[in-house]
Design an enzyme around this catalytic site. Structure first.
Site, PDB file in Angstrom:
ATOM      1  N   TYR A 129       0.869  -1.185   0.000  1.00 23.48           N
ATOM      2  CA  TYR A 129       0.000   0.000   0.000  1.00 23.48           C
ATOM      3  C   TYR A 129       0.896   1.222   0.000  1.00 23.48           C
ATOM      4  CZ  TYR A 129      -3.385   3.515   1.496  1.00 23.48           C
ATOM      5  OH  TYR A 129      -4.170   4.639   1.565  1.00 23.48           O
TER       6      TYR A 129
ATOM      7  N   ASP B 152       9.220   3.209  -0.363  1.00 24.52           N
ATOM      8  CA  ASP B 152       8.170   3.818   0.449  1.00 24.52           C
ATOM      9  C   ASP B 152       8.450   3.418   1.895  1.00 24.52           C
ATOM     10  OD1 ASP B 152       5.972   4.471   1.886  1.00 24.52           O
ATOM     11  OD2 ASP B 152       4.513   3.602   0.486  1.00 24.52           O
TER      12      ASP B 152
ATOM     13  N   LYS C 228       4.118   9.437   8.602  1.00 18.35           N
ATOM     14  CA  LYS C 228       3.749   8.783   9.865  1.00 18.35           C
ATOM     15  C   LYS C 228       4.618   9.234  11.039  1.00 18.35           C
ATOM     16  CE  LYS C 228       1.353   4.872   7.783  1.00 18.35           C
ATOM     17  NZ  LYS C 228      -0.037   4.740   8.095  1.00 18.35           N
TER      18      LYS C 228
END
Ligand SMILES: Cc1ncc(COP(=O)(O)O)c(C=O)c1O
Length: 468
Positions: free
Chosen positions: A166, A268, A296
């Site tokens: 994702y 990522d 995050k």
């Protein structure tokens, strides 16, 4: 237990355990039930993101402090959900409270750079070994910029993406995120499955899907689409399908293949960036990609993202070939929180503490699994970890699909009812420790896990299910 618990003829009792835990869950949260009903009037679906809703209902929060969060019904939880991997600082960390409070008084938005951005970019360059950085506001924005940059630099449209990764909710990467087993097609040519509604087929067709941990699949994709691939984007440790680590040499091999084909490698590290160590998987493996995306944990609980790259890649931003923009990019509040996080929270001492707690948790969980003879295993890396409810290691998304999701769901419910907050998507997600967690916190997790193990062993030997 001799063969897998998943094949047990009495495993329907696991469904009964889930139902009992769901009843207990709802009983503890009448105020959340009321708020959901009230929210439905003007909040679509009664929540602020679809990921905040899980069976039996969304949990509405009151506040957080240190390692704990508190719901609107007054229940206390050890927070190992970590806001989907962001809250490595824990809650209301004094350094972040001070930095953010100070900045709020001096203004939160100018749409012009402030000095903290220079310090932050320098620190990220030092940690990740990439010289140039830009800031954004979410992981989605960071991976979107990275894909745009690769296309801008190469003049090519295709990207290679790993099945089961994702990378946020922009169109280019919303392909084969969590596809169902009957959609995925053959392993040597996986079908690109839209990860959401509203993704045009034309965009899906720009994505070549490959399995993780298979350099030959990347070589094949590059050969079949010669001179058309701009970049490959991957999580260097997959963290949206439990935790799947790269085989030794895999990341270096794909970097070489991509470079030989004139394409870029994008890591990522939105989830892995600071949770696996101070310089993410980039430093753990020594494989420095062309671009790294962060978000995050970077802001210690404030929304921020970053994209770093080589001089070659980032020069396209510097000379205006690619316009990397955003009203709130590098806003002073996010920059102040980021500086406090990098300088005062994610320090050597912070990581030593996380390692010590992670080791304690892991060995206690291994002990519980061994006691019951389950064919489950624990996967940890840095402050992250998960229990994989099967014997064999998971090397790619297709292995992950074979895990019975009910065990992760039951685990989530039992942790929740036992005062430990985990991400709701049981087998998909992981726990996150914070620098404010202590031994008591991980011990609470272990005792809930022991309850899961005992109840499951009980169920699979054919005894009656527990009631609520
Ligand atoms: C690996 C990865 N990349 C990107 C994203 C998107 O980040 P955001 O939700 O901040 O847009 C996520 C979110 O979970 C993620 O796990």
């Amino acid at each position: 237990m001799s063969s897998s618990v998943l094949e047990s003829p009495v495993s329907d009792e696991v469904d009964q355990l889930i139902a009992a835990e769901q009843r207990a869950f709802l009983k503890r949260q009448p105020r959340s039930t009321e708020l959901i009903a009230a929210a439905r009037e003007h909040l679509a679906g009664g929540a602020t993101s679809n990921w905040q809703i899980a069976d039996p209902q969304a949990v509405w929060m009151s506040h957080g402090a240190g390692s704990k969060v508190y719901d609107v019904d007054g229940n206390e939880y050890v927070d190992m959900h970590g806001g989907y991997g962001a809250s490595i600082a824990g809650h209301a960390h004094p350094a972040i409270v001070a930095a953010v409070s100070d900045q709020v008084r001096r203004g939160t938005h100018f749409a012009q750079p402030t000095e903290d951005a220079i310090w932050n970019a320098g620190e990220l360059a030092r940690r990740f070994g990439l010289p140039l950085w830009r800031f954004a506001n979410s992981g989605t924005e960071a991976t979107m910029d990275a894909v745009h940059l690769a296309r801008a630099l190469t003049g090519r449209d295709l990207i290679i993406k790993v099945e089961g990764c994702y990378h946020g909710h922009h169109d280019s990467v919303q392909v084969s995120v969590l596809p169902e087993a009957d959609e995925i097609g053959p392993r040597d040519h996986p079908t690109g499955v839209p990860g959401n509604s509203g993704i045009p087929a034309a965009i899906r067709d720009l994505v070549v899907v490959v399995p993780f941990n298979d350099p030959e699949a990347v070589a094949r994709a590059l050969a079949e689409h010669r001179d058309q691939v701009a970049a490959m984007i991957t999580e260097p440790v997959m963290m949206n399908a439990g935790i799947i680590k790269p085989d030794d040499g895999y990341l270096a091999a794909i970097r070489d293949l991509l470079h030989q084909a004139g394409a870029y490698l994008i890591f990522d590290e939105v989830k892995t960036g600071f949770t696996t160590g101070p310089g993410g998987v980039t430093v753990l493996t020594g494989v420095v990609p062309d671009m790294v995306c962060l978000a995050k944990a970077l802001g210690g609980g404030i929304s921020v993202a970053a994209i770093g790259g080589t001089t070659e890649v980032m020069s396209a931003i510097g000379d205006g070939r690619y316009e990397q923009v955003g009203t709130f990019n590098g806003n002073p509040l996010a920059m102040a929180a980021t500086r406090a996080t990098l300088s005062e929270v994610l320090t050597g001492d912070g990581y030593r503490h996380l390692d010590e707690l992670g080791a304690r948790l892991r060995s206690a969980l291994d002990g519980v699994i061994a006691t019951h003879g389950f064919e489950w295993h624990v996967v940890t890396i840095g402050a992250k970890g998960c229990v994989t409810f099967r014997a064999d290691p998971v090397r790619e998304f297709r292995d992950f699909l074979q895990i019975d999701a009910r065990y992760g769901n039951l685990h989530w419910l039992m942790q929740h009812n036992g005062g430990v907050f985990l991400p709701p998507w049981g087998k998909v997600e992981q726990w996150l420790l914070s620098v404010q967690h202590g031994r008591d916190d991980v011990d609470r997790f272990v005792s809930n896990f022991a309850r899961l193990a005992a109840a499951t062993a009980h169920a699979t030997t054919g005894a009656a299910a527990v009631g609520d």
